[in-house]
Design a protein around this motif. Structure first.
Motif, mmCIF file in Angstrom:
data_model
loop_
_atom_site.group_PDB
_atom_site.id
_atom_site.type_symbol
_atom_site.label_atom_id
_atom_site.label_comp_id
_atom_site.label_asym_id
_atom_site.label_seq_id
_atom_site.Cartn_x
_atom_site.Cartn_y
_atom_site.Cartn_z
ATOM 1 N N ARG A 140 32.363 46.314 50.617
ATOM 2 C CA ARG A 140 33.466 45.685 50.509
ATOM 3 C C ARG A 140 34.655 45.155 50.948
ATOM 4 O O ARG A 140 34.433 44.558 51.781
ATOM 5 C CB ARG A 140 34.586 45.270 48.346
ATOM 6 N N ARG A 141 34.110 46.848 51.682
ATOM 7 C CA ARG A 141 35.275 46.619 52.526
ATOM 8 C C ARG A 141 35.334 46.153 54.307
ATOM 9 O O ARG A 141 35.726 46.200 54.641
ATOM 10 C CB ARG A 141 36.269 47.029 52.680
ATOM 11 N N ASN A 167 37.441 52.286 37.947
ATOM 12 C CA ASN A 167 37.325 52.348 38.998
ATOM 13 C C ASN A 167 39.355 53.974 39.064
ATOM 14 O O ASN A 167 39.272 54.319 38.155
ATOM 15 C CB ASN A 167 38.642 51.531 39.260
ATOM 16 N N ARG A 168 39.381 54.436 39.841
ATOM 17 C CA ARG A 168 40.658 55.538 40.575
ATOM 18 C C ARG A 168 41.629 55.241 39.426
ATOM 19 O O ARG A 168 41.974 56.364 39.160
ATOM 20 C CB ARG A 168 41.108 55.712 41.708
ATOM 21 N N LEU A 197 35.176 49.428 36.026
ATOM 22 C CA LEU A 197 35.167 48.743 37.278
ATOM 23 C C LEU A 197 34.523 47.337 37.592
ATOM 24 O O LEU A 197 33.131 46.834 37.112
ATOM 25 C CB LEU A 197 34.405 49.760 38.271
ATOM 26 N N GLU A 244 32.218 56.493 45.973
ATOM 27 C CA GLU A 244 32.734 55.991 46.779
ATOM 28 C C GLU A 244 32.093 54.965 46.663
ATOM 29 O O GLU A 244 30.486 54.842 47.340
ATOM 30 C CB GLU A 244 32.685 56.820 48.227
ATOM 31 N N TRP A 293 35.405 52.015 47.502
ATOM 32 C CA TRP A 293 36.225 51.986 46.110
ATOM 33 C C TRP A 293 36.270 53.539 46.003
ATOM 34 O O TRP A 293 34.361 53.727 45.293
ATOM 35 C CB TRP A 293 35.607 50.079 45.831
ATOM 36 N N ARG A 294 37.250 54.174 45.277
ATOM 37 C CA ARG A 294 37.167 54.846 44.447
ATOM 38 C C ARG A 294 36.686 54.645 43.039
ATOM 39 O O ARG A 294 36.811 54.404 42.581
ATOM 40 C CB ARG A 294 38.319 56.271 44.759
ATOM 41 N N GLY A 295 35.961 55.558 42.479
ATOM 42 C CA GLY A 295 35.243 55.415 41.020
ATOM 43 C C GLY A 295 34.474 56.447 40.992
ATOM 44 O O GLY A 295 34.269 57.848 41.142
#
Length: 204
Positions: free
Chosen positions: A85-86, A51-52, A57, A81, A38-40
């Motif tokens: 989660r993924r 977040n992006r 977030l 990053e 997750w980009r942050g």
């Protein structure tokens, strides 16, 4: 403590397609692994994260331990990053992609910003560089390794092999950054791309 004001959308690379079919780049470029996370944008003094898309977030609390390790560093804003989660690797771990300089400070090219990460994160042992093939620890802080043009093709192959060995898509490809590129501060749109950054994704 004063609530921080959102500074900028995280820089978004343009889509360069599959590396095999990419056109030659103009100038000197460096390459980093593209992580599946997750980009942050992290405000270091408070631990607040966006977040992006410029929204707070919702899972920021999961990264509080990692963010707390950065509070004694001189950085105010970091492009990060957020893992876990993924793919369930690196629970609560942050990868620091780039320091973000406020618009009132002198701009610095990519190569100088990378050196800042080593000088103020790796050398004092607030963070480690994450080599390809190494599983990230939980609640840790890392920076990505940086590779030159001559290493990119082998790196491209290695990252896909690591994904197979890990049994998940931990890496999504490569991100190329021109060595003289500045970090863009912009609030126009989260979809506005940075022409001096380019992403190359694996094609399944």
């Amino acid at each position: 403590m004063i609530e921080p004001t959102f500074l900028t959308y995280p820089a978004r690379p343009i889509n360069g397609g599959h590396l095999k079919y990419a056109l030659p780049k103009v100038g000197q470029w460096s390459y980093e692994p593209k992580y599946n996370g997750w980009r942050g944008l992290l405000h270091v003094p408070t631990g607040a994260m966006w977040n992006r898309h410029g929204k707070r977030l919702s899972i920021a609390s999961e990264f509080a331990k990692a963010a707390g390790k950065l509070k004694l560093t001189p950085f105010e804003w970091l492009d990060v990053e957020a893992l876990h989660r993924r793919h369930r690797l690196g629970r609560g771990t942050l990868i620091v992609l780039d320091p973000v300089m406020r618009p009132d400070l002198p701009p610095q090219p990519y190569t100088e910003r990378v050196q800042l990460l080593y000088d103020y994160l790796v050398e004092p042992e607030w963070a480690e560089c994450l080599p390809q093939g190494v599983k990230p620890a939980d609640n840790a802080v890392y920076i990505p390794p940086v590779y030159g043009e001559g290493e990119r093709d082998e790196l491209w192959k290695q990252l896909q092999e690591v994904n197979k060995s890990l049994g998940c898509d931990f890496y999504e490809g490569l991100v190329a950054k021109r060595d003289d590129s500045l970090y863009p501060i912009q609030l126009n749109s989260p979809d506005q791309c940075t022409p001096t950054w380019m992403k190359h994704r694996f094609i399944k």
